[in-house]
Motif scaffolding. Structure first.
Motif, PDB file in Angstrom:
ATOM      1  N   LEU A 182     -40.319  93.528 -33.347  1.00 48.04           N
ATOM      2  CA  LEU A 182     -41.684  93.899 -33.004  1.00 48.04           C
ATOM      3  C   LEU A 182     -42.068  93.294 -31.659  1.00 48.04           C
ATOM      4  O   LEU A 182     -41.742  92.144 -31.368  1.00 48.04           O
ATOM      5  CB  LEU A 182     -42.663  93.415 -34.076  1.00 48.04           C
ATOM      6  CG  LEU A 182     -42.435  93.934 -35.499  1.00 48.04           C
ATOM      7  CD1 LEU A 182     -43.433  93.306 -36.457  1.00 48.04           C
ATOM      8  CD2 LEU A 182     -42.541  95.454 -35.545  1.00 48.04           C
ATOM      9  N   ASP A 183     -42.776  94.076 -30.864  1.00 45.74           N
ATOM     10  CA  ASP A 183     -43.243  93.593 -29.563  1.00 45.74           C
ATOM     11  C   ASP A 183     -44.444  94.447 -29.153  1.00 45.74           C
ATOM     12  O   ASP A 183     -44.563  95.596 -29.587  1.00 45.74           O
ATOM     13  CB  ASP A 183     -42.131  93.702 -28.516  1.00 45.74           C
ATOM     14  CG  ASP A 183     -42.279  92.692 -27.390  1.00 45.74           C
ATOM     15  OD1 ASP A 183     -41.421  91.800 -27.268  1.00 45.74           O
ATOM     16  OD2 ASP A 183     -43.268  92.783 -26.641  1.00 45.74           O
ATOM     17  N   VAL A 184     -45.313  93.886 -28.309  1.00 45.22           N
ATOM     18  CA  VAL A 184     -46.492  94.639 -27.872  1.00 45.22           C
ATOM     19  C   VAL A 184     -46.245  95.403 -26.584  1.00 45.22           C
ATOM     20  O   VAL A 184     -47.062  96.225 -26.194  1.00 45.22           O
ATOM     21  CB  VAL A 184     -47.708  93.708 -27.670  1.00 45.22           C
ATOM     22  CG1 VAL A 184     -48.130  93.073 -28.972  1.00 45.22           C
ATOM     23  CG2 VAL A 184     -47.420  92.644 -26.627  1.00 45.22           C
ATOM     24  N   ASN A 185     -45.118  95.144 -25.945  1.00 46.16           N
ATOM     25  CA  ASN A 185     -44.881  95.727 -24.627  1.00 46.16           C
ATOM     26  C   ASN A 185     -43.977  96.941 -24.714  1.00 46.16           C
ATOM     27  O   ASN A 185     -42.800  96.840 -25.073  1.00 46.16           O
ATOM     28  CB  ASN A 185     -44.267  94.674 -23.711  1.00 46.16           C
ATOM     29  CG  ASN A 185     -44.280  95.117 -22.268  1.00 46.16           C
ATOM     30  OD1 ASN A 185     -43.350  95.758 -21.822  1.00 46.16           O
ATOM     31  ND2 ASN A 185     -45.347  94.785 -21.562  1.00 46.16           N
ATOM     32  N   GLN A 186     -44.512  98.107 -24.384  1.00 49.16           N
ATOM     33  CA  GLN A 186     -43.761  99.342 -24.552  1.00 49.16           C
ATOM     34  C   GLN A 186     -42.524  99.444 -23.656  1.00 49.16           C
ATOM     35  O   GLN A 186     -41.465  99.873 -24.118  1.00 49.16           O
ATOM     36  CB  GLN A 186     -44.685 100.541 -24.331  1.00 49.16           C
ATOM     37  CG  GLN A 186     -45.755 100.708 -25.410  1.00 49.16           C
ATOM     38  CD  GLN A 186     -45.179 101.052 -26.771  1.00 49.16           C
ATOM     39  OE1 GLN A 186     -44.004 101.351 -26.915  1.00 49.16           O
ATOM     40  NE2 GLN A 186     -46.032 101.001 -27.793  1.00 49.16           N
ATOM     41  N   PRO A 187     -42.606  99.079 -22.358  1.00 49.45           N
ATOM     42  CA  PRO A 187     -41.385  99.125 -21.550  1.00 49.45           C
ATOM     43  C   PRO A 187     -40.273  98.238 -22.109  1.00 49.45           C
ATOM     44  O   PRO A 187     -39.098  98.608 -22.078  1.00 49.45           O
ATOM     45  CB  PRO A 187     -41.860  98.629 -20.178  1.00 49.45           C
ATOM     46  CG  PRO A 187     -43.303  98.982 -20.134  1.00 49.45           C
ATOM     47  CD  PRO A 187     -43.788  98.759 -21.533  1.00 49.45           C
ATOM     48  N   MET A 188     -40.643  97.072 -22.636  1.00 50.56           N
ATOM     49  CA  MET A 188     -39.642  96.192 -23.227  1.00 50.56           C
ATOM     50  C   MET A 188     -39.037  96.827 -24.470  1.00 50.56           C
ATOM     51  O   MET A 188     -37.828  96.762 -24.700  1.00 50.56           O
ATOM     52  CB  MET A 188     -40.293  94.843 -23.572  1.00 50.56           C
ATOM     53  CG  MET A 188     -39.295  93.759 -23.902  1.00 50.56           C
ATOM     54  SD  MET A 188     -38.382  93.200 -22.446  1.00 50.56           S
ATOM     55  CE  MET A 188     -39.538  92.024 -21.760  1.00 50.56           C
ATOM     56  N   LEU A 189     -39.872  97.482 -25.281  1.00 49.51           N
ATOM     57  CA  LEU A 189     -39.380  98.147 -26.486  1.00 49.51           C
ATOM     58  C   LEU A 189     -38.434  99.297 -26.135  1.00 49.51           C
ATOM     59  O   LEU A 189     -37.412  99.501 -26.803  1.00 49.51           O
ATOM     60  CB  LEU A 189     -40.549  98.667 -27.319  1.00 49.51           C
ATOM     61  CG  LEU A 189     -41.380  97.608 -28.048  1.00 49.51           C
ATOM     62  CD1 LEU A 189     -42.635  98.236 -28.634  1.00 49.51           C
ATOM     63  CD2 LEU A 189     -40.560  96.947 -29.143  1.00 49.51           C
ATOM     64  N   ALA A 190     -38.759 100.042 -25.094  1.00 46.33           N
ATOM     65  CA  ALA A 190     -37.897 101.150 -24.675  1.00 46.33           C
ATOM     66  C   ALA A 190     -36.529 100.625 -24.252  1.00 46.33           C
ATOM     67  O   ALA A 190     -35.484 101.209 -24.589  1.00 46.33           O
ATOM     68  CB  ALA A 190     -38.556 101.919 -23.532  1.00 46.33           C
TER      69      ALA A 190
END
Length: 337
Positions: A182-190
């Motif tokens: 889980l993470d709040v940062n979308q670029p990091m998740l991608a």
């Protein structure tokens, strides 16, 4: 209260709390940790005045202070009799008061501002985050210890809070039946999703999630990892409590983060909110969250390494087993987006 104060100390504590600005400070510090600069911004008062109020509250045993680099943070402790007295006093406060609501809104805005700065940093560095991390400390020994600490039968569900690039889901791939980052940062998740797909880790998934409010039921996870995340948070103790909440009885929480250091540039250039943590501080948070058997391991940098490296600390704690051995474990429904 589990403890008591003698009459002299009780009078001292009540006198310290019986002032409007100090009461506002106690409300803020009961909700989260702040430094003098934070409080001057929130309350709109001068630094000398805020410092004087904090000194009186600390002398009365109502708040605790701790140093991180050149900054000093304050908070209301759940461990002391003074801290427990504060929380009982604050129960009688009408938080609908417009002034108190404004204080709360300003504190929340300050928190979001800092977290937005951290997210902007992550967006900028998502693709080379692992490389940046190696500038600070060699990861091989730490990762080997992480794997060893979570040895045993495979975890049904491992949750990696603040998963970043998904590195922990890779490192611990043979330790879980299912992994969730889980993470709040979308670029990091991608980036993490692409990395896990390339590695062929179909048992792992990543998705958006708030470390302060994890969208999982109580007792859902057999293992939780918080790897190099706490130093980015405004409220690290809150994150520890939330991690403990989602742990099943017998489940393990593993935290990895920096020991205290004085590299202010990490705060200024790399969005670090905290300059490391004392071992006892994180241990206290784990115990306050209801975990036990805390184990601590420290990894110091190689003396012959020319790079700037930091000492890393690993904490491992366990959620006590159910008192009722016949209690059935909570069934975990499929975790969807």
């Amino acid at each position: 209260m589990s403890g008591t104060l003698d009459s002299d100390n009780l009078v001292l504590a009540l006198k310290a709390a019986a002032e409007s600005t100090r009461l506002r400070i106690l409300l803020l510090l009961a909700a989260g940790e702040h430094n003098v600069k934070d409080l001057t911004q929130i309350l709109g008062q001068s630094q000398p005045r805020i410092s004087r109020h904090l000194k009186l509250l600390a002398e009365a045993g109502l708040i605790e202070r701790f140093r991180e680099g050149s900054w000093v943070y304050f908070h209301v402790s759940d461990r002391s009799d003074g801290g427990r007295l504060v929380r009982r006093i604050l129960e009688a406060v009408d938080t609908r008061d417009p002034l108190l609501r404004r204080d709360s809104a300003r504190a929340e805005a300050l928190k979001h501002e800092r977290e937005a700065a951290a997210q902007a940093y992550f967006r900028k560095h998502a693709a080379d985050w692992d490389r940046i991390r190696t500038l600070y400390v060699s990861e091989s020994a730490v990762e080997s210890a992480i794997v060893a600490r979570l040895d045993g039968r495979p975890l049904k569900l491992l949750v990696d809070l603040g998963t970043g690039t998904g590195r922990m889901l890779e490192v611990l791939a043979d330790r879980y039946e299912r992994g969730l980052g889980l993470d709040v940062n979308q670029p990091m998740l991608a980036y993490a999703a692409s990395r896990l797909k390339t590695a062929g880790l179909g048992r792992a998934e990543v998705r958006h999630g708030d470390i302060y409010n994890v969208a999982l039921p109580d007792g859902a996870a057999d293992g939780v990892v918080i790897h190099q995340v706490l130093h980015y948070l405004s409220e690290p103790a809150h994150a520890v409590r939330e991690a403990a909440r989602i742990l099943a009885p017998g489940g393990r929480l593993l935290i990895v983060d920096f020991a205290p250091h004085g590299l202010e540039e990490l705060r200024e250039r790399h969005a670090h909110e905290r300059l490391g943590f004392e071992a006892d501080q994180v241990t206290a948070w784990l115990e306050e969250a209801g975990l036990s058997g805390v184990e601590v391991e420290t990894f110091s940098p190689e003396k012959d390494d020319d790079r700037q490296q930091l000492t890393v600390t690993l904490w491992l704690a366990k959620k006590p087993e159910r008192a009722d051995a016949s209690a059935k474990p909570q069934k975990l429904e499929r975790i969807g987006s």
